[in-house]
Design a protein around this motif. Structure first.
Motif, short mmCIF file in Angstrom:
data_model
loop_
_atom_site.label_atom_id
_atom_site.label_comp_id
_atom_site.label_asym_id
_atom_site.label_seq_id
_atom_site.Cartn_x
_atom_site.Cartn_y
_atom_site.Cartn_z
N TYR A 1 3.89 1.44 -1.27
CA TYR A 1 4.44 1.54 -2.62
C TYR A 1 3.43 2.19 -3.57
CZ TYR A 1 8.36 -1.68 -1.57
OH TYR A 1 9.50 -2.28 -1.08
N ARG A 2 2.18 1.79 -3.48
CA ARG A 2 1.16 2.36 -4.37
C ARG A 2 1.02 3.86 -4.16
NH1 ARG A 2 -1.42 -2.67 -3.27
NH2 ARG A 2 -2.58 -1.74 -1.53
N ALA B 1 2.02 6.61 -7.03
CA ALA B 1 1.03 7.56 -7.54
C ALA B 1 1.53 8.99 -7.41
CB ALA B 1 -0.28 7.38 -6.79
N ALA C 1 0.84 -1.21 0.00
CA ALA C 1 0.00 0.00 0.00
C ALA C 1 0.87 1.25 0.00
CB ALA C 1 -0.93 -0.01 1.21
#
Length: 287
Positions: free
Chosen positions: A102-103, A107, A100
């Motif tokens: 990393y996401r 973004a 999470a």
């Protein structure tokens, strides 16, 4: 800090880039490097498990009682383990919490947690507004970066003390590509070193420096990353000369090279390293 490594090897962030090195810093770095450079005369020896009283002299045969032997492993047992475990938790078996993070990071920097993050740092670090601009840009992802910092440091702290002098050898082995771990044969990367595309120089050291700088500037485990930054740069310089393969362990570099690079890189502070990492993909004058 419980050990002196963080002090002589990581000067303060506001140290002038052109300030001469303290002679004692150079001496300490050189003495430490001379110890770990024993690898150059012993070569790559099988990892062994025995007493846990080794001092990390860099012979490549440090013995540890707390780690089971791995048949076929070559090089320092503890150093092999720390790079293996770092890959486990950060790549191959990343937790939902880390994924999470990393996401969120991806973004924010434009999609890639590696090239995107590195590109942002490379562009912003050239500006006269740096480091304030980079700090401001990274502020919205402070919490995901805290997750990355905590998980990475937990791996190092599970095998080394904070500011442990043996980390110098662990990074030196990594940069030279002398650690062979058969547990990574299944992913065709049994040598613990910075990965790169065939025929291409590794860019991971630049990426890791960018993360370290973001975490320092946001006050995320800042003293720890100030101490790790020159180790990362040291490994970068060694790998730029050794040019190891991820398939076959490389011969160690000459003792003189290991010592000279230690004296050059280990005493440096983050702002000096910022300037050094402007050179891409190799350090200036190397590669």
């Amino acid at each position: 800090m419980s050990h002196q490594l963080g002090r002589p090897l990581a000067p303060s962030l506001d140290r002038p880039l052109d300030r001469p090195l303290d002679r004692r810093q150079l001496l300490r770095a050189s003495v430490g490097a001379a110890a770990l450079a024993g690898l150059a005369t012993t070569g790559i020896a099988p990892a062994r498990a025995a007493t846990a009283t080794g001092t990390g002299t860099g012979t490549g045969t440090e013995r540890t009682s707390d780690l089971p032997p791995v048949p076929g492993m070559l090089g320092d047992r503890r150093a092999n383990e720390v790079w293996y475990q770092l890959d486990e938790v950060a790549l191959y078996r990343a937790s939902p919490e880390l994924l999470a993070a990393y996401r969120a990071i991806g973004a924010h920097v434009g999609g890639s947690i590696e090239s995107g993050f590195r590109t942002v740092w490379q562009e912003m670090s050239k500006s006269p507004e740096y480091p304030a601009n980079f700090q401001a840009f990274m502020a919205p992802i402070e919490e995901p970066l805290r997750v990355v910092s905590r998980i990475q440091l937990e791996v190092f702290d599970s095998l080394y003390r904070p500011y442990d002098p043996r980390l110098v050898a662990a990074f030196a082995y990594f940069g030279q590509g002398v650690l062979y771990d058969p547990r990574r044969e299944n992913v065709r990367s049994p040598v613990h070193t910075m990965d790169s595309l065939p025929g291409r120089a590794p860019v991971g050291y630049h990426t890791w420096h960018a993360y370290m700088r973001a975490m320092m500037l946001l006050g995320i485990d800042r003293p720890r990353w100030v101490a790790f930054a020159p180790l990362n740069a040291y490994a970068w310089a060694l790998q730029s000369v050794a040019k190891p393969s991820t398939q076959t362990p490389s011969p160690p570099l000459p003792r003189e090279t290991v010592v000279r690079f230690a004296a050059t890189w280990l005493p440096r502070g983050p702002r000096w390293l910022d300037a050094a990492f402007q050179s891409f993909p190799y350090p200036r004058g190397i590669g």
